[in-house]
Write an enzyme that holds these catalytic residues in place. Structure first.
Site, PDB file in Angstrom:
ATOM      1  N   LYS A  36     -65.354 -30.213  30.930  1.00  0.00           N
ATOM      2  CA  LYS A  36     -64.995 -29.651  29.676  1.00  0.00           C
ATOM      3  C   LYS A  36     -65.899 -29.833  28.543  1.00  0.00           C
ATOM      4  CE  LYS A  36     -61.486 -27.915  32.197  1.00  0.00           C
ATOM      5  NZ  LYS A  36     -62.293 -27.466  33.357  1.00  0.00           N
ATOM      6  N   ASP A  37     -65.876 -29.055  27.578  1.00  0.00           N
ATOM      7  CA  ASP A  37     -66.447 -29.238  26.248  1.00  0.00           C
ATOM      8  C   ASP A  37     -66.142 -30.462  25.613  1.00  0.00           C
ATOM      9  OD1 ASP A  37     -67.309 -26.743  26.840  1.00  0.00           O
ATOM     10  OD2 ASP A  37     -65.961 -25.583  25.225  1.00  0.00           O
ATOM     11  N   LYS A  38     -67.174 -31.132  24.932  1.00  0.00           N
ATOM     12  CA  LYS A  38     -66.844 -32.330  24.299  1.00  0.00           C
ATOM     13  C   LYS A  38     -66.190 -31.830  22.730  1.00  0.00           C
ATOM     14  CE  LYS A  38     -69.005 -36.070  21.363  1.00  0.00           C
ATOM     15  NZ  LYS A  38     -70.127 -36.789  20.884  1.00  0.00           N
TER      16      LYS A  38
END
Length: 645
Positions: free
Chosen positions: A277-279
């Site tokens: 998942k995105d940071k």
């Protein structure tokens, strides 16, 4: 339905206060990660980059002190002057550089601020059963087999330090002796349990020494013991994997797993997950870990910063990458300029038509040397070019030590000299230089092979994505948003052509386009020829996509050209303070935090939107369709902005 060209839209992105404070937040996190949890050693916990299990043996390991030094360097170089960053990003890519040029909707674009705060972008994973992951329960499953709470406090900080050093082979000791104060059988049992559960790989026995009882800790099976969780200490009636929900803020999935593995003193490869998942977001996803109790995991919540664990359960299987239905996004676009009519048109179009399923800008890198160029050189078997593209000096935004390393390489072509300029050895450049040092300049293929497999394949997948984006733009320009004879559709997993007599049975939402490879077919119209022409221009043969190195042979795949998001909802809200949250997160709800009262007529307007997307699609491309903006860093920095990384 009408296709439209991208027009230039002003997008202002002022630097928010929470980003100014980001450096302080990093420092706070490092301090808190050193806190003494019941199942940590009281020693410094540093995040290290680990590779997935299938690549872990391909990296030359670094010493722990080197890892800590590298992390400090990476953190210290994180924030730079906004003006200099904007100036450097003039050398970056724009969407048109990677084939992203079309829109499907006809509404007029408007501006808004995406990710002004990372909490404005929330991702909830959707499992293969269609269930959306939420963190809503901190309770631990009741299990008579779990050790008592005393297990987590019976060892002193000094004992924990000595045991950790023994476990990690940091000294020459072969055992650690712990004196049993207030000797009872129950007390000895608790110490045995504490050592075995908190320090996987260590065994214990009781010895009498000078009339005193000691618990002796020693290695059960040499250096392999740390990698293999203890089998005999796990109840047969309990599933081997503890599944839990990971809620994280402003941290990517692997970083979070690295921190967890450090606290638990286990290898990161005993964790499994369905997707990264995105940071720069709040994300909620399911994680599974082998033979670690929910009790131990729950104890980590006392000192973890920026992520929480909950919804624990025991199951007999790990998670597999890609085994998910997709992700549900909640996105806030702040300070929007669109009229109510524009917003309604944009969101209705997103719900009814969708957006072009382009590969987003993050697929191609942020520097002046795009990843697809390296991928193309690999496919061309041009290894000198691969080496040159990775190591040569380049304009644009880069850390200072990388600039010095590249300058040294250009001047001397000496891997040892260039490596000395590079304190952070775990980056791709450092790994390649180490490979060249090990295998020599005449064996670039083996030197390149030191880079983890996933990273190497990223380059050729980037090239496939580059071709796909360009071909889809040509397809939409040539034939619009309707299915035409010669297009491809999927029947099961097999691609078939749309014939003249069947064309009315399909819509643009059925049409797929191939990523180039040896196991795909191409459209039977002008776009099929366009594929061949593009690859010929790149000195590649579309009919021979097998590479002499098997890893770099491309089988190809099919990808829908238009994605229609599911569960699309939106509302426009007014607000005065740009720092206040505009919705409650899972953690807010668990902690009972109320949503701030918003004014009915605030200074600013925000568009709050929700939608679900299948795997491997880019939410930024859906947002691009709504705003009609170029999502590249280069474009945004040239519009007098600061990119919020």
């Amino acid at each position: 339905m009408e296709t439209v060209e991208m027009n230039s839209v002003s997008l202002k992105r002022p630097r928010s206060e929470d980003d100014v404070a980001n450096a302080d937040e990093i420092k706070r996190q490092k301090i808190l990660e050193k806190c003494q949890a019941g199942n940590n050693s009281g020693q410094s916990i540093e995040t290290v980059t680990e590779q997935p299990e299938d690549t872990k043996n391909e990296i030359i390991p670094n010493e722990e002190s080197e890892e800590q030094e590298e992390e400090e360097l990476e953190d210290s170089d994180e924030d730079g002057d906004p003006e200099s960053f904007a100036d450097m990003m003039k050398h970056g890519l724009t969407e048109s550089d990677v084939g992203i040029t079309k829109f499907v909707s006809s509404h007029k674009g408007f501006s808004g601020i995406l990710k002004e705060r990372y909490s404005d972008f929330v991702v909830h994973e959707i499992g293969k059963d269609g269930r959306v992951s939420h963190l809503d329960d901190f309770s631990v499953p009741v299990d008579d087999e779990d050790p008592s709470e005393e297990t987590f406090t019976v060892l002193s900080d000094e004992d924990k330090q000595r045991l950790e050093e023994l476990q990690l082979f940091k000294n020459k000791e072969t055992s650690v002796a712990i004196e049993v104060i207030e000797d009872t059988k129950e007390k000895r049992t608790v110490i045995h349990q504490a050592v075995k559960s908190l320090f996987p790989g260590l065994e214990t026995k009781t010895e009498d020494r000078d009339g005193k009882k000691y618990i002796i800790a020693y290695h059960a099976a040499g250096k392999k013991a740390l990698a293999n969780p203890r089998k005999h200490s796990w109840p047969k009636s309990r599933g081997s994997y503890c599944h839990f929900v990971l809620y994280k803020e402003n941290k990517d999935t692997m970083d979070a797993i690295n921190v967890l593995s450090k606290f638990l003193r286990v290898k990161p490869n005993i964790f499994s997950y369905m997707g990264t998942k995105d940071k720069r977001a709040i994300t909620v996803q399911e994680i599974a870990v082998l033979r670690i109790t929910a009790q131990r995991l729950a104890h980590l919540n006392k000192c973890l910063m920026n992520f929480k664990l909950g919804n624990f359960s025991y199951k007999n299987h790990p998670l597999k990458l890609g085994e998910l239905q997709g992700n549900h996004f909640t996105v806030v676009l702040r300070n929007i300029t669109g009229t109510d009519d524009q917003i309604e048109q944009a969101m209705h179009s997103l719900r009814e038509i969708g957006f072009i399923n382009y590969y987003g800008m993050q697929r191609f890198g942020t520097t002046a040397v795009p990843t697809y160029q390296i991928g193309r050189a690999i496919l061309q078997n041009n290894w000198n070019e691969v080496m040159d593209l990775i190591l040569k000096p380049r304009p644009g935004a880069e850390k200072g030590y990388l600039v010095k390393c590249r300058e040294e390489w250009a001047k001397t072509k000496d891997p040892a000299a260039a490596l000395k300029k590079l304190p952070v050895k775990r980056c791709v450049e450092g790994q390649l230089l180490r490979g060249l040092l090990k295998f020599g300049m005449k064996n670039i293929i083996s030197a390149f092979g030191i880079i983890p497999r996933n990273n190497r394949l990223m380059y050729i997948h980037s090239y496939q994505s580059y071709v796909w984006n360009n071909m889809v733009s040509k397809r939409i320009e040539e034939y619009g948003l309707r299915a035409v004879p010669g297009d491809l559709i999927l029947k099961g997993a097999t691609a078939v052509y749309i014939e003249e007599g069947d064309v009315d049975n399909y819509t643009i939402h059925d049409v797929v386009m191939p990523l180039p490879g040896f196991d795909v077919i191409y459209p039977k119209h002008k776009i099929g020829e366009a594929y061949k022409e593009m690859l010929v221009a790149d000195n590649l043969d579309i009919n021979n996509m097998r590479h002499k190195i098997r890893d770099y042979s491309l089988s190809g795949a099919y990808r829908k050209i238009i994605i229609r998001p599911q569960n699309v909802n939106w509302e426009v809200v007014a607000y005065d303070d740009p720092k206040i949250p505009l919705f409650t997160t899972d953690l807010d709800k668990l902690e009972g935090k109320p949503l701030p009262v918003l004014p009915t007529d605030g200074k600013f307007r925000a568009l709050k939107m929700e939608f679900s997307l299948p795997p491997s699609t880019y939410a930024t491309m859906a947002i691009r369709e709504v705003l009609k903006m170029d999502t590249s860093i280069k474009n945004q920095t040239q519009l007098n902005t600061t990119w919020l990384r």
